[in-house]
Design an enzyme around this catalytic site. Sequence first.
Site: not given
Ligand code: ADE
Length: 266
Positions: A99, A126, A164, A179
């Site tokens: 994330p 974590e 794709r 697209d």
């Molecule tokens: N792992 C946990 N959350 C994630 C996200 N939002 N994007 C990519 N990998 C992740």
Amino acid sequence: MHIDIFTLFPAMFPGYLNESILKRAQEMGKLSVAVHNIRDYAQGKHRVTDEPPFGGGGGMVLKPEPIFAAVESLLINHQSDKYEDLRLMIKSPLILMSPQGRPFTQAIAQELAQQERLALLCGRYEGVDERVRQHLVTDEISIGDYVLTGGELAAMVVVDAVARLLPGALGAEGAADCDSHATGLLEGPHYTKPAVFREWAVPDVLRSGHAANIARWRREQALRRTWQRRPDLLLTAVLTETDKAYLAVLAEEEAGVLVEKGEDKS
Ligand code: ADE
């Protein structure tokens, strides 16, 4: 294109990879995917892959050794005792799904689709030991501002969006060109048979057979939908003078509606 995926949960992948367009792309030899279990590279009787964080705090952190061992055995030709910069020796980009990564976009999918090889590393718990970030991965991608239980779904999203785009993967050449996001705009509406469903008819222009009128209608619908839903995209989309004139019409339309509703604050 070949994609290596490093994960603690390889069983999550086959269902998605072996259906529909991804299945066909692999059958046609345009895509191959190898899913590697990080646990297979862990040492000791218990093959431990995660430990609590130094300094305390909740959760578990993926250990560096099995991840380095997996990547070194599969993606790096040259073996050495020195702690060299592995990122210079790696056979393909190695992307940590996290994330904290750069936000995934269609432009990044297009960039990745140019590669012959890609490797995706799925984080869990974590997160991963910071030394994996510092000394092994070459890139970090997030699929959105939310936290998943691991990088597996994110890796599948990247594989799907990239596969794709591989030439011929969608059948008709150029099928991905219009697209949503590929042109910098959202796509307009699509219709198929029947021409009238519950008294709701398909717009006449789409059944007119007049190619130029259909193309203009589609462009205007794409502009209208982008204006309504994602006006931020209009700041970077490539627009012709005709597009700009149409957007001015939309702006006037909107101003008219606001005045009618008594919401015009200007
Ligand atoms: N792992 C946990 N959350 C994630 C996200 N939002 N994007 C990519 N990998 C992740």
